[in-house]
Design a protein around this motif. Structure first.
Motif, mmCIF file in Angstrom:
data_model
loop_
_atom_site.group_PDB
_atom_site.id
_atom_site.type_symbol
_atom_site.label_atom_id
_atom_site.label_comp_id
_atom_site.label_asym_id
_atom_site.label_seq_id
_atom_site.Cartn_x
_atom_site.Cartn_y
_atom_site.Cartn_z
ATOM 1 N N ALA A 399 159.325 -10.668 6.984
ATOM 2 C CA ALA A 399 159.366 -12.098 7.670
ATOM 3 C C ALA A 399 159.130 -11.854 9.216
ATOM 4 N N ALA A 400 159.771 -10.949 9.859
ATOM 5 C CA ALA A 400 159.416 -10.683 11.420
ATOM 6 C C ALA A 400 158.029 -10.369 11.699
ATOM 7 N N ILE A 401 157.243 -9.761 10.976
ATOM 8 C CA ILE A 401 155.898 -9.294 11.157
ATOM 9 C C ILE A 401 155.311 -10.550 10.875
ATOM 10 N N MET A 402 155.360 -11.498 9.909
ATOM 11 C CA MET A 402 154.450 -12.706 9.618
ATOM 12 C C MET A 402 154.828 -13.450 10.877
ATOM 13 N N GLU A 403 155.913 -13.955 11.247
ATOM 14 C CA GLU A 403 156.306 -14.723 12.588
ATOM 15 C C GLU A 403 155.654 -14.274 13.709
ATOM 16 N N ASN A 404 156.040 -12.997 14.063
ATOM 17 C CA ASN A 404 155.553 -12.850 15.547
ATOM 18 C C ASN A 404 154.042 -12.125 15.604
ATOM 19 N N TYR A 405 153.478 -12.030 14.327
ATOM 20 C CA TYR A 405 151.939 -11.687 14.423
ATOM 21 C C TYR A 405 151.270 -12.986 13.948
ATOM 22 N N GLN A 406 151.728 -13.927 14.001
ATOM 23 C CA GLN A 406 150.784 -15.198 13.084
ATOM 24 C C GLN A 406 149.834 -15.685 14.483
ATOM 25 N N ASN A 407 148.788 -16.338 13.916
ATOM 26 C CA ASN A 407 147.771 -16.988 14.697
ATOM 27 C C ASN A 407 147.830 -18.452 14.586
ATOM 28 N N GLU A 408 147.342 -19.259 15.589
ATOM 29 C CA GLU A 408 147.358 -20.462 15.552
ATOM 30 C C GLU A 408 146.586 -21.137 14.148
ATOM 31 N N ASP A 409 145.607 -20.218 13.799
ATOM 32 C CA ASP A 409 144.826 -20.814 12.537
ATOM 33 C C ASP A 409 145.837 -20.625 11.141
ATOM 34 N N GLY A 410 146.862 -20.019 11.414
ATOM 35 C CA GLY A 410 147.679 -19.857 10.265
ATOM 36 C C GLY A 410 147.402 -18.397 9.439
ATOM 37 N N SER A 411 146.461 -17.520 10.072
ATOM 38 C CA SER A 411 146.475 -16.168 9.749
ATOM 39 C C SER A 411 147.448 -15.246 10.380
ATOM 40 N N ILE A 412 147.431 -14.040 9.832
ATOM 41 C CA ILE A 412 148.486 -13.204 10.274
ATOM 42 C C ILE A 412 147.697 -11.907 10.636
ATOM 43 N N THR A 413 147.794 -11.182 11.908
ATOM 44 C CA THR A 413 147.459 -10.014 12.296
ATOM 45 C C THR A 413 148.344 -9.029 11.718
ATOM 46 N N VAL A 414 147.685 -7.941 11.278
ATOM 47 C CA VAL A 414 148.353 -6.931 10.778
ATOM 48 C C VAL A 414 148.496 -5.943 11.885
ATOM 49 N N VAL A 419 147.918 -0.932 9.307
ATOM 50 C CA VAL A 419 146.529 -1.080 8.967
ATOM 51 C C VAL A 419 145.848 0.121 7.852
ATOM 52 N N PRO A 420 146.435 1.325 8.019
ATOM 53 C CA PRO A 420 145.924 2.422 6.956
ATOM 54 C C PRO A 420 146.837 1.912 5.625
ATOM 55 N N TYR A 421 147.688 1.393 5.773
ATOM 56 C CA TYR A 421 148.498 1.191 4.566
ATOM 57 C C TYR A 421 148.174 -0.035 3.943
ATOM 58 N N MET A 422 147.194 -0.748 4.585
ATOM 59 C CA MET A 422 147.024 -2.110 4.210
ATOM 60 C C MET A 422 145.225 -2.008 3.680
ATOM 61 N N ASN A 423 144.864 -0.550 3.375
ATOM 62 C CA ASN A 423 143.528 -0.483 3.105
ATOM 63 C C ASN A 423 142.564 -0.874 3.938
ATOM 64 N N GLY A 424 143.095 -0.766 5.163
ATOM 65 C CA GLY A 424 141.951 -1.110 6.253
ATOM 66 C C GLY A 424 142.170 -2.566 6.792
ATOM 67 N N MET A 425 143.024 -3.542 6.056
ATOM 68 C CA MET A 425 142.923 -4.904 6.389
ATOM 69 C C MET A 425 143.614 -5.075 7.751
ATOM 70 N N LYS A 426 143.128 -5.899 8.580
ATOM 71 C CA LYS A 426 143.477 -6.189 9.821
ATOM 72 C C LYS A 426 144.169 -7.647 9.948
ATOM 73 N N LYS A 427 143.774 -8.388 9.108
ATOM 74 C CA LYS A 427 144.178 -9.751 9.042
ATOM 75 C C LYS A 427 144.459 -10.330 7.978
ATOM 76 N N ILE A 428 145.670 -11.272 7.659
ATOM 77 C CA ILE A 428 145.591 -11.984 6.273
ATOM 78 C C ILE A 428 145.220 -13.029 6.244
ATOM 79 N N VAL A 429 144.444 -13.599 5.697
ATOM 80 C CA VAL A 429 144.015 -14.867 5.607
ATOM 81 C C VAL A 429 144.062 -15.526 4.332
#
Length: 435
Positions: A399-414, A419-429
């Motif tokens: 929850a803290a990651i989602m809120e602190n790393y959110q972007n104006e377009d609604g995406s979330i920066t990882v 990133v290595p644990y997310m298979n290289g994913m850097k942004k959740i869209v």
């Protein structure tokens, strides 16, 4: 559990200390009175037993001398009845004393802020300033719904309120977070354990959840008799199986301190929380948490508490999440704790800090209940000290990651470390849902 000897020998001090935790002086007077009666009955019983042993020798000698020992035998039968009565009295008083002691909280440390509730907690330090945005931040539950990575409605259909489905990148983020926590904890010297998620009543009592907090947990019932609970409870935290791993055991002193960590689900009934945090990942009936537990010598436990707290802070710092450390007041600390530091992470949508970890020194409170002891180099036995801390609560971290790393377009920066644990994913869209 508190040491009755400490209460007996320092009654005024014990009353003063426990008064800060809401315990009335009369309760201490009562347990002292019971203890005095128990010791008096025990002393009388032991005196009569010593007398019986001596007279038994005299009777045996009289019989060898072919002398009449009938009166002595008759008297000893009466003494035997008195001993039986006194032993039963001792047993009953011991049970009454134990009943009270099991319900008394730990003595607070001298350094604890004194006060009845969380408003008396004191900030110890702060790391980074709260996250600021040039747009209005969304709450994590709205972000999760909009991105289709958290499904509250289907969870409510399947399980009820305070449950959630993690989907796609949401499930991957949750898994990334707890794997990151476990990896970092093991780097810090903790041994990873996968514990049982069901424990017996002795284990719940050993760590202090029972008998006082039955309403806070989920207990398994007997299918043949639903009104009869079985001796199994779903764990409210991995602290229970981790601490009880050492229950009724004697540890070699040269192995201390012992550090263990575990990922587990945590099951909480959230009794008394009606209306609080009804949305989001903050207060769930079922969530995952990485726990850290330390077992150490008494002289080391305060330094170990600082180390434990540092270990939890290290995780938040690597994630880049602003937080502060709070020393809990005597009225807000947990039942078993002598001193607790709460780590509270910044939640932008709520515009405040929320607890994500509690790091506690339980001194010998749990060890006395669970009989966790160690043998020193001279062969003497001592009660160990136990400590526990969240490293960290996984859902709250997400929850803290989602809120602190959110972007104006609604995406979330990882966060970079994930990133290595997310298979290289850097942004959740937002992506087309496959289900």
């Amino acid at each position: 559990m508190l040491d009755i000897k400490v209460i007996r020998q320092n009654a005024d001090w014990a009353k003063e200390k426990l008064a800060t935790r809401g315990i009335k002086p009369e309760e201490i007077d009562k347990v002292i009175e019971i203890d005095q009666k128990r010791r008096e009955a025990l002393n009388k019983s032991e005196t009569l037993k010593a007398k019986r042993n001596q007279v038994s020798k005299d009777i045996a000698q009289a019989k060898r001398n072919k002398e009449d020992a009938s009166e002595a035998i008759k008297a000893m039968r009466e003494v035997g009845g008195q001993i039986k009565q006194l032993d039963q009295e001792v047993e009953d008083l011991t049970e009454k004393q134990r009943y009270i002691l099991l319900r008394l909280p730990n003595f607070p440390a001298d350094s604890d802020p004194i006060g009845p509730d969380e408003s008396y907690n004191q900030e110890v330090r702060k790391w980074e300033e709260p996250t600021k945005f040039d747009f209005k931040p969304k709450a994590h539950w709205d972000l999760g719904t909009d991105l289709d990575i958290l499904d509250w409605d289907r969870a409510a259909k399947v399980s009820g309120a305070r449950f959630v489905y993690y989907k796609g990148a949401g499930a991957l983020l949750e898994r990334a977070v707890f794997n990151f926590f476990l990896d970092e904890n093991t780097k810090e010297g903790y041994t990873e354990i996968i514990p049982p998620y069901l424990v017996n009543d002795a284990s719940m009592q050993g760590t202090g959840q029972f008998p006082k907090f039955h309403e806070d947990v989920y207990t398994i019932v007997d299918n043949d008799d639903p009104d009869k609970p079985r001796d199994l409870t779903l764990i409210p935290t991995a602290e229970v199986p981790l601490v009880n791993y050492f229950r009724d055991e004697i540890i070699s002193g040269d192995k201390l301190p012992i550090n263990v960590t575990a990922l587990s689900p945590a099951f909480r009934s959230e009794a008394g929380s009606a209306g609080r945090d009804t949305r989001g990942l903050i207060r769930m009936h079922e969530f995952r948490k990485v726990e850290m537990v330390k077992v150490c010598k008494p002289e080391d436990s305060w330094n170990q508490l600082e180390e434990l707290t540092h270990n939890a802070e290290h995780l938040l710092q690597k994630l880049g999440l602003p937080y502060h450390v709070v020393a809990l007041s005597t009225g807000d600390a947990s039942f078993t704790s002598a001193k607790t530091y709460d780590l509270e992470v910044w939640m932008p949508a709520q515009d405040k800090y929320r607890e994500i970890s509690s790091c506690s020194n339980c001194t010998d409170f749990q060890a006395r209940r669970a009989q966790i002891r160690y043998r020193d180099e001279d062969g003497n036995l001592h009660l160990a000290h136990t400590l526990n801390g969240s490293g960290l609560a996984v859902g709250r971290a997400v929850a803290a990651i989602m809120e602190n790393y959110q972007n104006e377009d609604g995406s979330i920066t990882v966060p970079e470390v994930l990133v290595p644990y997310m298979n290289g994913m850097k942004k959740i869209v937002k992506q087309d849902s496959l289900i």
